[in-house]
Design an enzyme around this catalytic site. Sequence first.
Site, short mmCIF file in Angstrom:
data_model
loop_
_atom_site.label_atom_id
_atom_site.label_comp_id
_atom_site.label_asym_id
_atom_site.label_seq_id
_atom_site.Cartn_x
_atom_site.Cartn_y
_atom_site.Cartn_z
N GLU A 52 -28.93 -75.09 -19.39
CA GLU A 52 -28.09 -74.52 -18.66
C GLU A 52 -28.62 -74.61 -17.27
O GLU A 52 -28.06 -73.79 -16.22
CB GLU A 52 -27.70 -72.86 -18.91
CG GLU A 52 -27.40 -72.84 -20.38
CD GLU A 52 -26.99 -71.37 -20.68
OE1 GLU A 52 -27.51 -70.34 -20.02
OE2 GLU A 52 -26.51 -71.20 -21.75
N LYS B 181 -20.66 -65.04 -16.91
CA LYS B 181 -22.25 -65.48 -17.38
C LYS B 181 -21.85 -66.99 -17.08
O LYS B 181 -21.09 -67.51 -18.02
CB LYS B 181 -22.55 -64.83 -18.58
CG LYS B 181 -23.91 -65.37 -18.89
CD LYS B 181 -24.38 -64.83 -20.13
CE LYS B 181 -25.92 -65.09 -20.48
NZ LYS B 181 -26.20 -65.41 -21.82
N GLU C 199 -29.37 -58.45 -22.64
CA GLU C 199 -28.56 -59.14 -23.69
C GLU C 199 -29.28 -59.36 -24.76
O GLU C 199 -30.55 -59.88 -24.81
CB GLU C 199 -27.81 -60.26 -23.25
CG GLU C 199 -26.78 -60.99 -24.17
CD GLU C 199 -26.20 -62.17 -23.50
OE1 GLU C 199 -25.90 -62.51 -22.23
OE2 GLU C 199 -26.10 -63.21 -24.30
N HIS D 78 -33.22 -72.87 -25.62
CA HIS D 78 -32.27 -73.82 -24.81
C HIS D 78 -33.37 -74.83 -24.08
O HIS D 78 -32.87 -75.42 -22.85
CB HIS D 78 -31.68 -72.81 -23.85
CG HIS D 78 -30.45 -72.27 -24.22
ND1 HIS D 78 -29.89 -71.35 -23.54
CD2 HIS D 78 -29.77 -72.23 -25.35
CE1 HIS D 78 -28.75 -70.75 -24.08
NE2 HIS D 78 -28.71 -71.29 -25.50
N SER E 68 -27.93 -71.15 -29.58
CA SER E 68 -28.38 -69.89 -30.11
C SER E 68 -27.39 -69.04 -30.65
O SER E 68 -27.10 -68.03 -30.27
CB SER E 68 -29.41 -69.00 -29.31
OG SER E 68 -28.46 -68.67 -28.22
N ASP F 252 -24.30 -60.03 -27.73
CA ASP F 252 -23.78 -61.50 -27.92
C ASP F 252 -23.81 -61.60 -29.36
O ASP F 252 -22.54 -61.84 -30.06
CB ASP F 252 -24.48 -62.37 -26.81
CG ASP F 252 -24.05 -63.75 -27.14
OD1 ASP F 252 -23.28 -64.32 -27.58
OD2 ASP F 252 -24.85 -64.81 -26.79
N GLN G 47 -35.08 -65.97 -23.90
CA GLN G 47 -34.38 -67.12 -23.54
C GLN G 47 -33.91 -67.66 -22.32
O GLN G 47 -33.82 -68.37 -21.74
CB GLN G 47 -33.05 -67.12 -24.56
CG GLN G 47 -32.03 -68.22 -24.41
CD GLN G 47 -30.96 -68.18 -25.44
OE1 GLN G 47 -31.14 -68.60 -26.63
NE2 GLN G 47 -29.88 -67.71 -25.03
N GLU G 48 -33.29 -66.11 -21.52
CA GLU G 48 -32.73 -66.38 -20.17
C GLU G 48 -33.39 -65.35 -19.44
O GLU G 48 -33.12 -63.82 -19.75
CB GLU G 48 -31.47 -66.28 -20.24
CG GLU G 48 -30.77 -67.54 -20.82
CD GLU G 48 -29.19 -67.35 -21.44
OE1 GLU G 48 -28.45 -66.80 -20.59
OE2 GLU G 48 -28.68 -67.72 -22.30
N HIS H 298 -19.93 -68.70 -20.55
CA HIS H 298 -20.07 -70.04 -20.97
C HIS H 298 -20.82 -70.27 -22.18
O HIS H 298 -21.52 -69.16 -22.95
CB HIS H 298 -20.96 -70.98 -19.98
CG HIS H 298 -22.21 -70.76 -19.49
ND1 HIS H 298 -23.08 -71.08 -18.94
CD2 HIS H 298 -22.91 -69.37 -20.02
CE1 HIS H 298 -24.06 -70.66 -18.92
NE2 HIS H 298 -24.18 -69.66 -19.75
N ARG H 299 -21.01 -71.52 -22.78
CA ARG H 299 -22.07 -71.76 -24.01
C ARG H 299 -22.94 -72.51 -23.28
O ARG H 299 -22.89 -73.22 -22.22
CB ARG H 299 -21.19 -72.33 -25.08
CG ARG H 299 -20.09 -71.28 -25.54
CD ARG H 299 -20.06 -70.92 -26.88
NE ARG H 299 -21.19 -70.58 -27.58
CZ ARG H 299 -21.40 -70.13 -28.74
NH1 ARG H 299 -20.14 -69.87 -29.44
NH2 ARG H 299 -22.54 -69.58 -29.31
N SER H 300 -24.17 -72.67 -23.97
CA SER H 300 -25.32 -73.55 -23.62
C SER H 300 -24.80 -75.16 -23.68
O SER H 300 -25.27 -75.66 -22.71
CB SER H 300 -26.63 -73.35 -24.37
OG SER H 300 -26.18 -73.38 -25.78
N LYS I 238 -17.13 -64.88 -25.75
CA LYS I 238 -16.98 -66.20 -25.85
C LYS I 238 -16.09 -66.54 -27.10
O LYS I 238 -16.01 -66.20 -28.04
CB LYS I 238 -18.31 -66.78 -26.54
CG LYS I 238 -19.89 -66.61 -25.52
CD LYS I 238 -20.74 -66.99 -26.45
CE LYS I 238 -22.11 -67.17 -25.45
NZ LYS I 238 -23.40 -67.18 -26.36
N ASP J 90 -31.25 -62.13 -21.02
CA ASP J 90 -30.93 -62.52 -22.36
C ASP J 90 -31.88 -62.58 -23.21
O ASP J 90 -32.54 -64.01 -23.25
CB ASP J 90 -29.70 -63.75 -22.28
CG ASP J 90 -29.15 -63.93 -23.59
OD1 ASP J 90 -29.61 -63.10 -24.65
OD2 ASP J 90 -28.38 -64.90 -24.02
P1 PGA Z 1 -25.27 -70.36 -26.78
O1 PGA Z 1 -25.80 -68.94 -26.42
O2 PGA Z 1 -26.62 -71.18 -26.99
O3 PGA Z 1 -25.21 -69.76 -28.50
O4 PGA Z 1 -24.07 -70.61 -26.24
C1 PGA Z 1 -26.22 -68.65 -24.99
C2 PGA Z 1 -26.36 -67.32 -25.01
O5 PGA Z 1 -27.03 -66.76 -25.97
O6 PGA Z 1 -25.73 -66.56 -24.39
ZN ZN Z 2 -26.84 -64.68 -25.36
#
Ligand code: PGA
Ligand code: ZN
Length: 414
Positions: A200, A383, A281, A147, A42, A307, A156-157, A360-362, A332, A236
Amino acid sequence: MSSVIEDVMARKLFNSRGHETIEVDIITADGFGRAAAPAGASTGKAEVVSYPKGGVDAAIAKLEELIAPELVGMDAEEQNDIDALLHEIDETENFSNIGGNTVFAISVANAEAAATSYDLPLFQYLAGYGGNELPYPLGNVLGGGKHALGKTTDIQEYLVIPFKARCFSEAAAANILVHNKIGASLRKADPNFTGGRGDEGAWAPNIENEEALKIVAKACEDVSSEMNVECRPCLDVAASSFYDPKKGVYVYSMEGKKRDSGEQLEFMLRLIEEYNLAYVEDPFDEDDYESFAELTKKVNNCLICGDDLFVTNSQRLTKGIEMCAGNSLIVKTNQVGTLTDAWETTRLAKRAGYVPVMSHRSGETTDTHIAHLAVGFNCPVIKTGVLHGERVAKINELIRIEETLGNRAQMSRL
Ligand code: PGA
Ligand code: ZN
């Protein structure tokens, strides 16, 4: 001891999603650094471009032809000069020529090579004589969005942060216990739940958005009293991923509901108040600074984090600071490319009273650099996921850092 660069090499390997990524080795006279790039799903639209046309192979070819010959003979300690050189070689604003992930891997491998040249762990090299504060782990325990597959939450989270944990390993244990309890509740709520998880390691159930938050909040409450910590739920939203810009609405498909910006603001406010959220977030679309500012003004004791809004970019953060949009930002490094750029944005955030969250990233690798960056940049929060090898790698490295610091170690003051 010498940190003069003698060789630079790159290879193609795979990230946690099985996608190709770049890894770079930097060899100095007395040290060695290695870093592989993570990847988002994302992603924010203002992030740098990950790879040049031709992907990882093209990135490696450019590194070998254009970059490595320039780096050999430079001193890895001159991180600013090396990162400036990468900008110069690329000649674009968004690293579309050599690739942001190429730049990321070089920049981080270089810092590690400099650190090991002086026999220092990376966090200590970055922090100088400071660097004794451990971040609170912000752990993803449930989610969906981009994700996970199939019918899952639009948000998302759903995450947890264990305030008042006395040390990092206790904080990590609290997050794991919350994750476990949520798994048990989900099995009870839905006998057909197969235990599926997203990218994740967070549970990915077929459940409505607020129902999920209730389960997470209850697990936080139970663990708080069992472990005598203060676990608080967090979100998030990654709202850009379900925002329809033509109609100006957020499309919540699990509930079959649409919310315009005003309704989204009210919804976020209600969730923050009703569930005592510690952190939210990306509650709005990535260009909606105004709504971020509105929400930030109205909340107390809650981090409103950007983010996709800021993408670790100092210009976007400057605009946010001017408008009082948010009070926290995600860091990031590969959203912006170099370590120097990420550090400048982090410093700017701190000066403005924004809480930087190292992230981190996904799509991750088993690298542990973000553990060192969190301590070295003095970010009060990291995170990263609670489960799965590539996430736990960061958690375990922080436990090792805590051990290295011994009596000097303390949890960050947030
Ligand atoms: P990402 O994002 O999939 O771009 O790593 C994770 C997030 O939104 O924090
Ligand atoms: Zn995010």
